[in-house]
Design a protein around this motif. Sequence first.
Motif, PDB file in Angstrom:
ATOM      1  N   VAL A 123       0.841  -1.202   0.000  1.00 27.33           N
ATOM      2  CA  VAL A 123       0.000   0.000   0.000  1.00 27.33           C
ATOM      3  C   VAL A 123       0.877   1.254   0.000  1.00 27.33           C
ATOM      4  CG1 VAL A 123      -1.603   1.365   1.393  1.00 27.33           C
ATOM      5  CG2 VAL A 123      -2.013  -1.073   1.071  1.00 27.33           C
ATOM      6  N   VAL A 124       1.885   1.275   0.863  1.00 22.78           N
ATOM      7  CA  VAL A 124       2.788   2.427   0.942  1.00 22.78           C
ATOM      8  C   VAL A 124       3.541   2.602  -0.371  1.00 22.78           C
ATOM      9  CG1 VAL A 124       4.863   3.331   2.064  1.00 22.78           C
ATOM     10  CG2 VAL A 124       3.032   2.341   3.432  1.00 22.78           C
ATOM     11  N   ASP A 125       4.036   1.511  -0.929  1.00 19.44           N
ATOM     12  CA  ASP A 125       4.790   1.592  -2.183  1.00 19.44           C
ATOM     13  C   ASP A 125       3.947   2.184  -3.298  1.00 19.44           C
ATOM     14  OD1 ASP A 125       7.032   0.556  -1.001  1.00 19.44           O
ATOM     15  OD2 ASP A 125       6.747  -1.499  -1.763  1.00 19.44           O
ATOM     16  N   MET A 126       2.671   1.813  -3.372  1.00 17.74           N
ATOM     17  CA  MET A 126       1.812   2.358  -4.421  1.00 17.74           C
ATOM     18  C   MET A 126       1.593   3.849  -4.240  1.00 17.74           C
ATOM     19  SD  MET A 126      -1.110  -0.301  -5.635  1.00 17.74           S
ATOM     20  CE  MET A 126      -1.328   0.731  -7.086  1.00 17.74           C
ATOM     21  N   LEU A 127       1.437   4.283  -3.000  1.00 20.18           N
ATOM     22  CA  LEU A 127       1.263   5.709  -2.734  1.00 20.18           C
ATOM     23  C   LEU A 127       2.511   6.494  -3.114  1.00 20.18           C
ATOM     24  CD1 LEU A 127      -0.554   5.489   0.708  1.00 20.18           C
ATOM     25  CD2 LEU A 127      -1.571   6.197  -1.458  1.00 20.18           C
ATOM     26  N   LEU A 128       3.661   5.972  -2.765  1.00 21.02           N
ATOM     27  CA  LEU A 128       4.909   6.668  -3.052  1.00 21.02           C
ATOM     28  C   LEU A 128       5.240   6.642  -4.537  1.00 21.02           C
ATOM     29  CD1 LEU A 128       7.148   5.580  -0.045  1.00 21.02           C
ATOM     30  CD2 LEU A 128       5.867   7.694  -0.351  1.00 21.02           C
ATOM     31  N   ASP A 129       4.768   5.642  -5.255  1.00 21.33           N
ATOM     32  CA  ASP A 129       5.009   5.571  -6.696  1.00 21.33           C
ATOM     33  C   ASP A 129       4.372   6.734  -7.428  1.00 21.33           C
ATOM     34  OD1 ASP A 129       6.573   3.353  -6.655  1.00 21.33           O
ATOM     35  OD2 ASP A 129       4.983   1.939  -7.180  1.00 21.33           O
ATOM     36  N   ASP A 130       3.308   7.308  -6.861  1.00 13.30           N
ATOM     37  CA  ASP A 130       2.602   8.434  -7.495  1.00 13.30           C
ATOM     38  C   ASP A 130       3.173   9.780  -7.079  1.00 13.30           C
ATOM     39  OD1 ASP A 130       0.962   6.995  -9.016  1.00 13.30           O
ATOM     40  OD2 ASP A 130      -0.908   7.621  -8.090  1.00 13.30           O
ATOM     41  N   GLU A 131       4.244   9.787  -6.328  1.00 20.99           N
ATOM     42  CA  GLU A 131       4.718  11.031  -5.753  1.00 20.99           C
ATOM     43  C   GLU A 131       5.124  12.067  -6.799  1.00 20.99           C
ATOM     44  OE1 GLU A 131       9.191  11.726  -3.944  1.00 20.99           O
ATOM     45  OE2 GLU A 131       8.252   9.817  -3.597  1.00 20.99           O
ATOM     46  N   VAL A 132       5.659  11.645  -7.941  1.00 19.42           N
ATOM     47  CA  VAL A 132       6.135  12.599  -8.940  1.00 19.42           C
ATOM     48  C   VAL A 132       4.990  13.399  -9.535  1.00 19.42           C
ATOM     49  CG1 VAL A 132       7.249  12.846 -11.189  1.00 19.42           C
ATOM     50  CG2 VAL A 132       8.152  11.236  -9.507  1.00 19.42           C
ATOM     51  N   ASP A 133       3.890  12.691  -9.876  1.00 21.85           N
ATOM     52  CA  ASP A 133       2.786  13.351 -10.559  1.00 21.85           C
ATOM     53  C   ASP A 133       1.751  13.948  -9.618  1.00 21.85           C
ATOM     54  OD1 ASP A 133       3.864  12.647 -13.001  1.00 21.85           O
ATOM     55  OD2 ASP A 133       2.815  10.717 -13.026  1.00 21.85           O
ATOM     56  N   GLU A 134       1.571  13.345  -8.433  1.00 15.56           N
ATOM     57  CA  GLU A 134       0.411  13.683  -7.636  1.00 15.56           C
ATOM     58  C   GLU A 134       0.716  14.215  -6.241  1.00 15.56           C
ATOM     59  OE1 GLU A 134      -2.391  13.734  -8.886  1.00 15.56           O
ATOM     60  OE2 GLU A 134      -2.091  12.613 -10.718  1.00 15.56           O
ATOM     61  N   THR A 135       1.967  14.568  -5.941  1.00 13.00           N
ATOM     62  CA  THR A 135       2.295  15.039  -4.611  1.00 13.00           C
ATOM     63  C   THR A 135       3.202  16.239  -4.666  1.00 13.00           C
ATOM     64  OG1 THR A 135       4.243  13.638  -4.417  1.00 13.00           O
ATOM     65  CG2 THR A 135       2.162  12.674  -3.714  1.00 13.00           C
ATOM     66  N   GLU A 136       3.338  16.896  -3.502  1.00  9.66           N
ATOM     67  CA  GLU A 136       4.229  18.016  -3.359  1.00  9.66           C
ATOM     68  C   GLU A 136       5.200  17.708  -2.243  1.00  9.66           C
ATOM     69  OE1 GLU A 136       1.787  21.311  -2.514  1.00  9.66           O
ATOM     70  OE2 GLU A 136       0.768  21.297  -4.456  1.00  9.66           O
ATOM     71  N   ALA A 137       6.462  18.017  -2.445  1.00  5.73           N
ATOM     72  CA  ALA A 137       7.468  17.746  -1.421  1.00  5.73           C
ATOM     73  C   ALA A 137       7.802  19.021  -0.669  1.00  5.73           C
ATOM     74  CB  ALA A 137       8.729  17.181  -2.070  1.00  5.73           C
ATOM     75  N   ASP A 138       7.982  18.872   0.663  1.00  2.20           N
ATOM     76  CA  ASP A 138       8.376  20.033   1.436  1.00  2.20           C
ATOM     77  C   ASP A 138       9.891  20.161   1.419  1.00  2.20           C
ATOM     78  OD1 ASP A 138       9.459  18.220   3.200  1.00  2.20           O
ATOM     79  OD2 ASP A 138       7.901  18.480   4.736  1.00  2.20           O
ATOM     80  N   ALA A 139      10.420  21.114   2.149  1.00  5.47           N
ATOM     81  CA  ALA A 139      11.851  21.407   2.109  1.00  5.47           C
ATOM     82  C   ALA A 139      12.688  20.236   2.578  1.00  5.47           C
ATOM     83  CB  ALA A 139      12.154  22.635   2.961  1.00  5.47           C
ATOM     84  N   GLU A 140      12.128  19.361   3.414  1.00  2.58           N
ATOM     85  CA  GLU A 140      12.886  18.234   3.928  1.00  2.58           C
ATOM     86  C   GLU A 140      12.684  16.972   3.097  1.00  2.58           C
ATOM     87  OE1 GLU A 140      11.773  17.710   7.936  1.00  2.58           O
ATOM     88  OE2 GLU A 140      12.669  19.580   8.637  1.00  2.58           O
ATOM     89  N   GLY A 141      11.896  17.094   2.020  1.00  2.00           N
ATOM     90  CA  GLY A 141      11.694  15.945   1.144  1.00  2.00           C
ATOM     91  C   GLY A 141      10.518  15.076   1.506  1.00  2.00           C
ATOM     92  N   ASP A 142       9.718  15.434   2.507  1.00  2.00           N
ATOM     93  CA  ASP A 142       8.553  14.633   2.852  1.00  2.00           C
ATOM     94  C   ASP A 142       7.517  14.732   1.748  1.00  2.00           C
ATOM     95  OD1 ASP A 142       9.557  13.751   5.197  1.00  2.00           O
ATOM     96  OD2 ASP A 142       8.614  15.301   6.431  1.00  2.00           O
ATOM     97  N   VAL A 143       6.754  13.674   1.563  1.00  2.00           N
ATOM     98  CA  VAL A 143       5.720  13.634   0.543  1.00  2.00           C
ATOM     99  C   VAL A 143       4.392  14.006   1.155  1.00  2.00           C
ATOM    100  CG1 VAL A 143       4.497  12.183  -1.097  1.00  2.00           C
ATOM    101  CG2 VAL A 143       6.946  11.883  -0.762  1.00  2.00           C
ATOM    102  N   GLU A 144       3.807  15.086   0.678  1.00  2.00           N
ATOM    103  CA  GLU A 144       2.499  15.507   1.185  1.00  2.00           C
ATOM    104  C   GLU A 144       1.428  14.909   0.307  1.00  2.00           C
ATOM    105  OE1 GLU A 144      -0.168  19.565   1.781  1.00  2.00           O
ATOM    106  OE2 GLU A 144       1.999  19.711   1.511  1.00  2.00           O
TER     107      GLU A 144
END
Length: 269
Positions: A134-155
Amino acid sequence: MSGCVICNKPLEVEIEHNSDPENENGASSSSKALAAAPETVPDDVQLTCGCHFHWDCLLSAYEITSCPNCAKDIATTGDGVQKVLCTLNNEGGLQEDLDILPLLTEESYLKAYPEDRKARAFLEFCREGDYKAVVDMLLDDEVDETEADAEGDVEMSCTDHPEKELGIDRMLRYQDPIGDMQSGLHAAVQAQSREVAWLLLLLASNLPLLDFPPQVFQEAEAMGIMRGLTEDKIDIRSLRDENGKTAEDIAREVGGVWVGWTDNSRLAI
């Protein structure tokens, strides 16, 4: 019966092998592998009408309740449930009277709505309680569907139009139209997976952050995940299946690991 009625090839499939490791003398055995005949296993789906298919050929041509070759009705009804029975002979052995209607129904749906394939895979991982997947699938979409903060966390803040785009928001709140309209939270509750449930609540509910155990935040932080804005989105706890039940209702029926949760209304709005 000479072969598959779709492609006319023998009812078998070749087995792929990984590269052979070096032998004790340090010499590669790849030349021996090339010289050997390829290994094959049966791949035969026999429908009740008598037609034989490769599994992939059947999936690419079927009409769900009628044979794609002879057009005969292949559906049966037993105990009030419709089934499509077959005799399956594959690598796992021979299985008779196997009901393949659920698989055919899903493939038919995905033919019509290929954009839902990823969401259905996500839902299946929730059903299995497979937290890592489940986590891997969420993180796989990080490029197109998420925003990263200054520390690299995926929002986990995604598309504003989940009904049109398949993104994290849609995966999190997807309801199975051919599986009782269950959501990932329904599935996690039935799987008795607290890990998956906590993750879905963190990312797709308005449950106050103070209600989460510190360990949930620690694990999310370690994976680089954080909650995005949820106030303007559907709270996953409010989703109901086709029987009108929320995940909280399912938890009360399942009991077990959810006893404390239902007492504290973690799954209810």
